[in-house]
Write a protein that holds these residues in place. Structure first.
Motif, PDB file in Angstrom:
ATOM      1  N   THR A  44      24.633 -44.068 -27.597  1.00 44.31           N
ATOM      2  CA  THR A  44      24.924 -42.752 -28.189  1.00 44.31           C
ATOM      3  C   THR A  44      25.132 -42.888 -29.687  1.00 44.31           C
ATOM      4  OG1 THR A  44      26.010 -42.182 -26.137  1.00 44.31           O
ATOM      5  CG2 THR A  44      26.373 -40.697 -27.976  1.00 44.31           C
TER       6      THR A  44
ATOM      7  N   THR B 235      27.793 -32.592 -24.826  1.00 46.79           N
ATOM      8  CA  THR B 235      28.450 -33.593 -23.999  1.00 46.79           C
ATOM      9  C   THR B 235      27.428 -34.595 -23.476  1.00 46.79           C
ATOM     10  OG1 THR B 235      29.129 -33.735 -21.672  1.00 46.79           O
ATOM     11  CG2 THR B 235      28.896 -31.567 -22.548  1.00 46.79           C
TER      12      THR B 235
ATOM     13  N   GLY C  40      27.141 -38.676 -21.149  1.00 47.07           N
ATOM     14  CA  GLY C  40      27.700 -39.926 -20.622  1.00 47.07           C
ATOM     15  C   GLY C  40      27.978 -39.918 -19.146  1.00 47.07           C
TER      16      GLY C  40
ATOM     17  N   TRP D 269      20.792 -38.667 -20.616  1.00 47.22           N
ATOM     18  CA  TRP D 269      19.916 -39.746 -21.079  1.00 47.22           C
ATOM     19  C   TRP D 269      20.608 -41.065 -20.845  1.00 47.22           C
ATOM     20  CZ3 TRP D 269      20.732 -42.147 -26.215  1.00 47.22           C
ATOM     21  CH2 TRP D 269      21.871 -41.674 -26.869  1.00 47.22           C
ATOM     22  N   GLN D 270      20.007 -42.163 -21.307  1.00 50.80           N
ATOM     23  CA  GLN D 270      20.518 -43.508 -21.013  1.00 50.80           C
ATOM     24  C   GLN D 270      20.188 -44.467 -22.152  1.00 50.80           C
ATOM     25  OE1 GLN D 270      17.820 -44.019 -17.593  1.00 50.80           O
ATOM     26  NE2 GLN D 270      19.631 -43.950 -16.292  1.00 50.80           N
TER      27      GLN D 270
ATOM     28  N   GLU E 194      18.404 -46.918 -21.854  1.00 50.87           N
ATOM     29  CA  GLU E 194      16.981 -47.199 -21.700  1.00 50.87           C
ATOM     30  C   GLU E 194      16.114 -46.081 -22.273  1.00 50.87           C
ATOM     31  OE1 GLU E 194      19.284 -47.382 -19.403  1.00 50.87           O
ATOM     32  OE2 GLU E 194      19.049 -49.133 -18.105  1.00 50.87           O
TER      33      GLU E 194
ATOM     34  N   VAL F 220      22.669 -30.030 -16.265  1.00 52.02           N
ATOM     35  CA  VAL F 220      21.997 -30.482 -17.486  1.00 52.02           C
ATOM     36  C   VAL F 220      20.735 -29.657 -17.760  1.00 52.02           C
ATOM     37  CG1 VAL F 220      22.877 -32.844 -17.493  1.00 52.02           C
ATOM     38  CG2 VAL F 220      20.860 -32.301 -16.135  1.00 52.02           C
TER      39      VAL F 220
ATOM     40  N   ILE G  90      23.221 -33.543 -12.054  1.00 48.66           N
ATOM     41  CA  ILE G  90      23.315 -35.003 -11.905  1.00 48.66           C
ATOM     42  C   ILE G  90      24.578 -35.324 -11.106  1.00 48.66           C
ATOM     43  CG2 ILE G  90      23.441 -37.220 -13.117  1.00 48.66           C
ATOM     44  CD1 ILE G  90      20.903 -35.701 -13.868  1.00 48.66           C
TER      45      ILE G  90
END
Ligand code: PRX
Length: 633
Positions: free
Chosen positions: A313, A387, A389, A416-417, A419, A438, A513
């Motif tokens: 992030t 926001t 994580g 997201w990640q 990766e 999301v 998610i």
């Protein structure tokens, strides 16, 4: 669990954007933008035009050797040049690029021009040490300007940075440094944390005893913590000395679009941490575009992402994307509740922050102190909230919306990640929002929820989240471990990227998610592998075997629950518990928050000896254990 999800899918509240948001937005029509994204190459090519290229690309996407995608083939570019140098010839030259503030009330303002000179000096210093394109440089630093400067200097030279989060401790640090075989380490005398100074130099010194590739250690004198430069080999030097007398001119290295940019380690289900490798051009295009379009960045913005630079992030959205957009990024060193739970809102008021991006765990933590604190301060400068994580529960979303957003600001819940490098599933400012969802993949990205065989599951049913389209900021491999790259992410659903998350889709196509589908814990938004924690436990002399699962926690999301088989003669009593806590902290750092420790006589295992954490989790939750045909005993 199922019941909770059901409630989510019956979430009826929808929040539409207000007129002001729509009027200001770069992307004022969400649906139309989603359509534009269908022409993938055209869409991303247009976004790439914003940069200064040494040489334009021949082809936007090369997908002939999946999953080894290439973006902006044969393009030549430098990220640091575009993030810093490019602005020097414009009116942004004297605008603040980095606004550093901390819990003690100190501040430093670094303009684009000053940043340019600082980066060049540091880059020259590195070059004089013989650092060149492709070399690895590690950082173990707090949120301080020198971290951004040294990362940008690497990027300018083409050296690959590998930042280790300063909340990780010796064991985790050694593992990451050795995997990257870093030549240089940049560290500091300490970091401010809740009125104390944490001695980072001491942790670095201990780690360095086990890292044999590091030739030079550069030490930032950040907190005034009295430390000695003690290394007998003479490889240590203070940061200020290091840049002293260096020229403030440096010519950026021409990087190929696909040249490596950085390695960032993240936890997986098994084995050692994964060195996620990102490359140059696609990453730039992906992160700059998502920040601009999702957070609607304009020239008058003051951007604040509270994430630490030690995680993705911070890489993407504290440093690179804001600077690539020529905005001011607030770099804050301090906790949300110190000196009191109004600390962050005080910052928003003091600097007139316009866009604020944080994690659900921080919101849940601040919620505990009630509505009083956000209401003491003037938050009227804020325009968009975000926001990231972990899933945000609707109550936390509503609290944020009401108390920080004053019931008018849109909340960008970005999925997201490490990766993915960039946001992949997120609303845009004009998207109708549902608390806890999301929403949909961003333009240019397609996602799906599938079963074990890869078939789409019916609406509302839980399944595995996959990404169906390549995206520019995608990681290109795991550092020196191509096999693992393929096995973990691309093998189960050929052609699709397996995210490692569970999700559901509702009748409007909105995604919800649910959390990780693998043995990765999310503790206060930090990703930590159960196997890493287990290895840390068994490295203690009293522990014979360990199994770790996540235990849900109202603020941190999850904490660690460990089942331990102790060696002969040991009992899990107060003294040993304290000692184990210290040991885990030493090995992994404060990110590994221990919830409960249980002494057990045996652990559920498969016949081949793998721990069945699923059985432990079910037992813990008081649920049916399910299929145990592979259970040994
Ligand atoms: O489980 C998802 C969760 O964080 C994981 C990625 O963790 P990391 O690589 O540390 O990156 C975190 C910051 C980008 C994902 O697999 N996650 C991230 N964002 C969200 C999320 N879960 C739900 N909602 C989100 N917005």
């Amino acid at each position: 669990m199922a019941h909770e999800v059901d409630v989510l899918l019956h979430e009826k509240r929808i929040f539409d954007p207000d007129d002001e948001t729509i009027e200001r937005a770069h992307v004022d029509n969400w649906e139309a933008e989603l359509k534009k994204g269908k022409d993938l190459e055209k869409y991303w090519a247009e976004k790439a035009e914003q940069f200064e290229w040494f040489q334009k690309w021949d082809k936007v996407l090369d997908d002939t050797n999946k999953p080894f995608y290439k973006w902006f083939v044969n393009g030549k570019i430098n990220l640091a040049y575009n993030a810093v140098d490019r602005w020097i010839e414009t009116p942004k030259r004297n605008q603040v690029a980095i606004l550093y503030a901390n819990e003690r009330g100190d501040e430093r303002k670094i303009t684009y021009y000053e940043l340019y000179r600082q980066v060049n000096k540091f880059a020259n210093g590195l070059k004089n040490l013989g650092v060149k394109k492709g070399d690895r440089v590690s950082m173990y630093l707090p949120m301080c300007p020198e971290l951004l400067i040294s990362m940008l200097a690497c990027t300018k030279i083409g050296a690959i940075h590998s930042v280790v989060y300063s909340g990780l401790s010796v064991g985790a640090f050694v593992e990451r440094m050795n995997d990257a075989r870093a030549k240089i380490l940049i560290t500091a005398d300490g970091t401010f944390r809740r009125g104390k100074i944490i001695d980072l130099k001491k942790i670095s010194d201990e780690a360095l005893l086990q890292c044999h590739t590091v030739e030079t250690v550069i030490v930032v004198n950040h907190t005034g913590n009295p430390i000695e430069i003690s290394d007998l080999s003479g490889r240590e030097i203070f940061y200020d000395r290091f840049i002293e007398g260096e020229s403030d001119e440096f010519e950026a290295e021409e990087m190929d679009a696909e040249d490596p940019l950085f390695i960032l380690y993240t936890s997986g289900s098994t084995g050692k941490p994964k060195g996620v490798l990102h490359t140059t051009a696609g990453y730039m295009v992906g992160i700059a575009t998502t920040l601009r379009d999702i957070f609607d960045i304009h020239d008058d913005d003051l951007w604040w992402c509270t994430g630490d630079i030690g995680w993705i992030t911070g890489h993407s959205y504290v440093i690179y994307a804001p600077l690539l957009n020529g905005t001011t990024t607030l770099v804050y060193e301090g906790a949300p509740d110190y000196p009191d739970p109004g600390a962050w809102w005080h910052m928003v008021e003091r600097y007139g922050v316009t866009k604020f991006y944080t994690a659900p765990t921080a919101i849940r933590h601040l919620m505990r102190f009630g509505e009083k604190y956000p209401n003491i301060y003037n938050l009227s400068s804020l325009k968009i909230l975000g926001t990231v994580g972990e899933p945000i529960n609707p109550e936390a979303w509503m609290w944020y919306y009401k108390n920080v957003g004053k019931e008018k600001l849109p909340i960008m819940d970005t999925w997201w990640q490490t990766e993915t490098g960039m946001h992949l599933i997120s609303p845009l400012p004009t998207t109708p929002l549902k608390p806890g969802s999301v929403t949909k993949p961003i333009p240019g990205v397609e996602a799906e929820v599938v079963d074990e065989k890869g078939n789409s599951v019916p609406l509302g049913k839980g399944g595995f989240l996959v990404i169906k389209t390549p995206w520019p900021a995608m990681f290109r491999t795991l550092y020196e471990d191509e096999e693992r790259f393929i096995n973990v992410y691309w093998k189960d659903y050929p052609g699709f990227y397996k995210a490692g998350d569970m999700a559901r889709k509702d009748k409007d196509g909105y995604l919800w998610i649910q959390g990780r589908s693998d043995d990765v814990l999310k503790i206060a938004g930090h990703r930590i592998g159960t196997s890493e924690v287990e290895s840390a436990f068994v490295s203690h002399p009293a522990v014979a075997e360990a199994a770790v699962i996540g235990k849900s926690d109202p603020v941190k999301g999850q904490v660690i629950k460990a089942f331990l088989i102790l060696k002969e003669g040991y009992q899990l009593k107060t003294q040993l518990i304290e000692d184990l806590k210290r040991h885990i902290r030493y090995e992994l750092g404060p990110v590994a928050v221990l919830g409960e420790l249980d002494q057990v006589e045996s652990l559920p295992k498969t016949r081949s000896g793998k721990i069945m954490r699923r059985v432990l989790r079910a037992r813990e939750a008081g649920e049916e254990v399910g299929d145990t045909s592979t259970l040994e005993e």
